[in-house]
Motif scaffolding. Structure first.
Motif, PDB file in Angstrom:
ATOM      1  N   ARG A   1       0.829  -1.199   0.000  1.00 16.76           N
ATOM      2  CA  ARG A   1       0.000   0.000   0.000  1.00 16.76           C
ATOM      3  C   ARG A   1       0.868   1.257   0.000  1.00 16.76           C
ATOM      4  NH1 ARG A   1      -4.909   0.214   1.767  1.00 16.76           N
ATOM      5  NH2 ARG A   1      -4.764   2.232   0.706  1.00 16.76           N
TER       6      ARG A   1
ATOM      7  N   TYR B   1      -2.892   3.298 -13.628  1.00 15.97           N
ATOM      8  CA  TYR B   1      -3.038   4.742 -13.642  1.00 15.97           C
ATOM      9  C   TYR B   1      -2.038   5.356 -12.668  1.00 15.97           C
ATOM     10  CZ  TYR B   1      -7.679   4.134 -15.819  1.00 15.97           C
ATOM     11  OH  TYR B   1      -8.722   3.812 -16.651  1.00 15.97           O
TER      12      TYR B   1
ATOM     13  N   GLN C   1      -1.627   8.789 -10.322  1.00 15.02           N
ATOM     14  CA  GLN C   1      -2.372   9.933  -9.804  1.00 15.02           C
ATOM     15  C   GLN C   1      -1.462  10.747  -8.893  1.00 15.02           C
ATOM     16  OE1 GLN C   1      -5.774   9.134  -7.262  1.00 15.02           O
ATOM     17  NE2 GLN C   1      -6.768  11.049  -7.875  1.00 15.02           N
TER      18      GLN C   1
ATOM     19  N   PRO D   1      -6.540  10.852 -11.951  1.00 15.79           N
ATOM     20  CA  PRO D   1      -5.770   9.695 -12.411  1.00 15.79           C
ATOM     21  C   PRO D   1      -5.502   9.803 -13.910  1.00 15.79           C
ATOM     22  CG  PRO D   1      -7.641   9.013 -11.078  1.00 15.79           C
ATOM     23  CD  PRO D   1      -7.833  10.465 -11.372  1.00 15.79           C
TER      24      PRO D   1
ATOM     25  N   MET E   1       0.390   8.291  -6.380  1.00 16.77           N
ATOM     26  CA  MET E   1      -0.422   7.112  -6.096  1.00 16.77           C
ATOM     27  C   MET E   1      -0.552   6.348  -7.416  1.00 16.77           C
ATOM     28  SD  MET E   1      -2.446   5.408  -3.949  1.00 16.77           S
ATOM     29  CE  MET E   1      -3.472   6.328  -2.800  1.00 16.77           C
TER      30      MET E   1
ATOM     31  N   LEU F   1      -2.591   3.410  -9.283  1.00 13.51           N
ATOM     32  CA  LEU F   1      -3.849   2.690  -9.187  1.00 13.51           C
ATOM     33  C   LEU F   1      -3.928   1.625 -10.267  1.00 13.51           C
ATOM     34  CD1 LEU F   1      -6.059   5.865  -8.764  1.00 13.51           C
ATOM     35  CD2 LEU F   1      -5.665   4.169  -6.980  1.00 13.51           C
TER      36      LEU F   1
ATOM     37  N   GLY G   1      -4.746   1.170  -4.393  1.00 14.37           N
ATOM     38  CA  GLY G   1      -3.620   2.016  -4.767  1.00 14.37           C
ATOM     39  C   GLY G   1      -2.368   1.735  -3.956  1.00 14.37           C
TER      40      GLY G   1
ATOM     41  N   ARG H   1       0.902   4.010  -2.754  1.00  9.66           N
ATOM     42  CA  ARG H   1       1.490   5.351  -2.728  1.00  9.66           C
ATOM     43  C   ARG H   1       3.002   5.216  -2.732  1.00  9.66           C
ATOM     44  NH1 ARG H   1      -0.266  10.222  -2.265  1.00  9.66           N
ATOM     45  NH2 ARG H   1      -2.356   9.613  -1.595  1.00  9.66           N
TER      46      ARG H   1
END
Lengths: 114, 113
Positions: B9, B35, B37, B43, B88, B90, B107, B109
């Motif tokens: 995560r 994606y 973001q 995103p 982030m 995704l 997601g 990070r």
């Protein structure tokens, strides 16, 4: 470049009030989708409206679509603290072999005050 | 039950040190997406797989690569992370049919020191 733009960028209302977010896009679409993102989390699909639909409801959510103006709105009625999140509209570009490539607007950060 | 799982995560890496992010799904969807973001932004699609066919977005930097060894798993490799790659990441999946929605993982990070 971003397909869509959303306004307002941020919205703060009292619990129980209605929240309206708007989205504009640039090209022709087959459908438009709305997603919610809680802080630091992934996106959750809320509702999809097809280009031949003008309005769609799902629980406390109401989405409208005006293809002549290339715009959509998301209305959340009787807001709750748990609705605090960022809301994104997304248009779909067809990728290869039917993949659905989402192009997101900038999002509206909604805060519901208790 | 979790449907799209991303690990870890949170990931911290050093400038220039390769890093791999992973995504798995239990939905048996044939399309998987990555994606990026950045903070307070929307995103942005990096690439997607239809089964094993890889499709890169035109503006995705060469620094980003991906692997999909089977239907369930997809990896994002960042060969030489820069400070600007902190974001982030995704992962999402969908069936390849018109009107299908995408299911997103929580997601990962990424922090680059």
């Amino acid at each position: 470049s971003q397909q869509g733009e959303e306004d307002p960028q941020a919205l703060s209302i009292q619990e129980g009030e209605n929240a309206t977010m708007n989205c504009s896009y640039k090209t022709s679409i087959n459908n438009l989708q709305w997603y919610r993102q809680n802080s630091g989390r992934g996106l959750v699909h809320l509702i999809l409206i097809r280009s031949n639909e003008r309005e769609k409801h799902s629980g406390r959510l109401r989405v409208t679509l005006d293809t002549s103006k290339k715009s959509s709105s998301l209305l959340i009625t009787a807001s709750r603290a748990a609705d605090t999140a960022s809301y994104f509209c997304a248009t779909v570009l067809r990728g290869t072999q039917g993949a659905q490539k989402l192009v997101f607007g900038q999002g509206t950060r909604l805060t519901i005050n208790p | 039950d979790a449907m799209v799982i991303q690990n870890p995560r949170y990931q911290v890496t050093q400038f220039g040190k390769p890093v791999t992010l992973s995504c798995s799904q239990t939905l048996n969807h044939n399309v998987m997406y990555w994606y990026q973001q950045k903070s307070s932004q929307a995103p942005k699609l990096l690439f997607h797989y239809y089964d094993k066919d890889f499709n890169n977005e035109a503006d995705t930097p060469d620094n980003f690569q991906s692997r999909r060894p089977n239907t369930s798993f997809c990896f994002l490799d960042i060969r030489s992370p820069g400070l600007g790659d902190a974001a982030m990441y995704l992962c999402a999946t969908s069936r390849a049919e018109p009107g299908e929605t995408q299911y997103f993982g929580p997601g990962t990070r990424l922090l680059v020191l």
